[in-house]
Design a protein around this motif. Structure first.
Motif, PDB file in Angstrom:
ATOM      1  N   GLY A  90     -11.030  48.251  91.085  1.00 56.66           N
ATOM      2  CA  GLY A  90     -10.100  49.227  91.618  1.00 56.66           C
ATOM      3  C   GLY A  90      -9.462  48.839  92.929  1.00 56.66           C
ATOM      4  N   LEU A 112     -12.373  54.315  91.591  1.00 57.14           N
ATOM      5  CA  LEU A 112     -12.310  54.610  90.162  1.00 57.14           C
ATOM      6  C   LEU A 112     -13.052  55.901  89.817  1.00 57.14           C
ATOM      7  CD1 LEU A 112     -12.754  51.007  88.725  1.00 57.14           C
ATOM      8  CD2 LEU A 112     -10.666  52.382  88.749  1.00 57.14           C
ATOM      9  N   GLU A 114     -13.287  58.604  91.605  1.00 52.00           N
ATOM     10  CA  GLU A 114     -12.441  59.747  91.965  1.00 52.00           C
ATOM     11  C   GLU A 114     -11.097  59.718  91.251  1.00 52.00           C
ATOM     12  OE1 GLU A 114     -12.025  59.865  96.186  1.00 52.00           O
ATOM     13  OE2 GLU A 114     -14.166  60.197  96.543  1.00 52.00           O
ATOM     14  N   GLY A 115     -10.716  58.543  90.737  1.00 48.62           N
ATOM     15  CA  GLY A 115      -9.441  58.418  90.029  1.00 48.62           C
ATOM     16  C   GLY A 115      -8.237  58.339  90.931  1.00 48.62           C
ATOM     17  N   THR A 116      -8.454  57.974  92.207  1.00 45.36           N
ATOM     18  CA  THR A 116      -7.332  57.888  93.147  1.00 45.36           C
ATOM     19  C   THR A 116      -7.271  56.503  93.782  1.00 45.36           C
ATOM     20  OG1 THR A 116      -8.671  58.725  94.978  1.00 45.36           O
ATOM     21  CG2 THR A 116      -7.396  60.341  93.720  1.00 45.36           C
ATOM     22  N   CYS A 145      -2.241  49.857  89.429  1.00 50.76           N
ATOM     23  CA  CYS A 145      -2.731  51.244  89.423  1.00 50.76           C
ATOM     24  C   CYS A 145      -2.639  51.850  88.028  1.00 50.76           C
ATOM     25  CB  CYS A 145      -1.948  52.089  90.434  1.00 50.76           C
ATOM     26  SG  CYS A 145      -2.326  51.664  92.148  1.00 50.76           S
ATOM     27  N   GLN A 148      -5.401  50.377  85.870  1.00 52.33           N
ATOM     28  CA  GLN A 148      -6.715  50.897  86.248  1.00 52.33           C
ATOM     29  C   GLN A 148      -6.898  52.347  85.810  1.00 52.33           C
ATOM     30  OE1 GLN A 148      -9.277  49.042  87.994  1.00 52.33           O
ATOM     31  NE2 GLN A 148      -7.936  47.416  87.270  1.00 52.33           N
ATOM     32  N   GLY A 149      -5.797  53.019  85.502  1.00 52.41           N
ATOM     33  CA  GLY A 149      -5.860  54.398  85.044  1.00 52.41           C
ATOM     34  C   GLY A 149      -6.036  55.425  86.152  1.00 52.41           C
ATOM     35  N   PHE A 150      -5.584  55.115  87.349  1.00 53.59           N
ATOM     36  CA  PHE A 150      -5.692  56.074  88.448  1.00 53.59           C
ATOM     37  C   PHE A 150      -4.830  57.304  88.160  1.00 53.59           C
ATOM     38  CE2 PHE A 150      -6.701  52.145  90.914  1.00 53.59           C
ATOM     39  CZ  PHE A 150      -8.003  52.507  91.266  1.00 53.59           C
ATOM     40  N   ALA A 151      -5.371  58.477  88.455  1.00 51.56           N
ATOM     41  CA  ALA A 151      -4.620  59.719  88.261  1.00 51.56           C
ATOM     42  C   ALA A 151      -3.514  59.846  89.295  1.00 51.56           C
ATOM     43  CB  ALA A 151      -5.556  60.925  88.355  1.00 51.56           C
TER      44      ALA A 151
END
Length: 197
Positions: A90, A112, A114-116, A145, A148-151
């Motif tokens: 991440g 990762l 936290e998804g941010t 990003c 990586q699938g960050f929200a």
């Protein structure tokens, strides 16, 4: 030239023209090789990059915004801690390098769980501005990003950095918060931009 016979004058002029053309081609090749967009963008830590990036930040923000030692120390210490953890899931650092020196940088400091992600240390040497290097760095970061699938990807900046703001907005970032603050050692109108994943 008057002391030469006409045939020798023509031969000398022809030789000088060939020499001038060769110099022009050599200078054009050197100019192209020295342009920042000819410099490679590499991923990951490189020896000396922490000092290069901290120096780029310190010089630019001191000249244009009056930031001082507090800001330079903050950039150097936080970047050093980040770089020491690389490689890490991440997280990524991209550099535009020329002759072993970082002329531009951008990092993604992601979490990762936290998804941010946090976009950080985006800076270009004056010689890189307008060359497309900044756009290439930001495109790589956004692609990373997304992979990586960050929200969400966030960045903090401040009012007045208009060229950077236009670049952020062209990549899907929007202003979500604005307030007066002094987290960089000088009072500015701080801004938070977010890009949804």
């Amino acid at each position: 030239l008057r002391r030469l016979v006409p045939a020798d004058q023509q031969a000398l002029l022809k030789s000088l023209a060939l020499y001038a053309d060769a110099l022009a081609q050599d200078n054009a090749a050197k100019a192209t090789a020295g342009q920042p967009d000819a410099s490679p963008i590499v991923e990951g830590y490189r020896p000396g990059c922490i000092g290069d990036i901290a120096g780029l930040h310190a010089r630019f923000y001191a000249e244009h915004w009056g930031f001082g030692a507090f800001f330079e120390k903050r950039v150097a210490t936080e970047l050093a801690a980040f770089a020491a953890a690389l490689p890490a899931e991440g997280k990524a650092l991209w550099l535009c390098v020329d002759n072993g020196r970082a002329l531009a940088s951008l990092a993604i400091d992601g979490n990762l769980a936290e998804g941010t992600a946090h976009l950080r240390w985006f800076i270009l040497d004056d010689g890189c501005r307008g060359s497309g290097v900044g756009r290439q760095l930001l495109a790589r970061a956004v692609e990373f990003c997304d992979q990586q699938g960050f929200a969400a990807t966030q960045l903090w900046t401040f009012q007045g950095l208009d060229a950077a703001r236009r670049l952020y907005e062209s990549h899907g970032f929007t202003l979500v918060h604005e307030a007066t603050g002094s987290q960089w050692g000088s009072q500015v109108t701080e801004q938070q931009f977010t890009r949804p994943g």
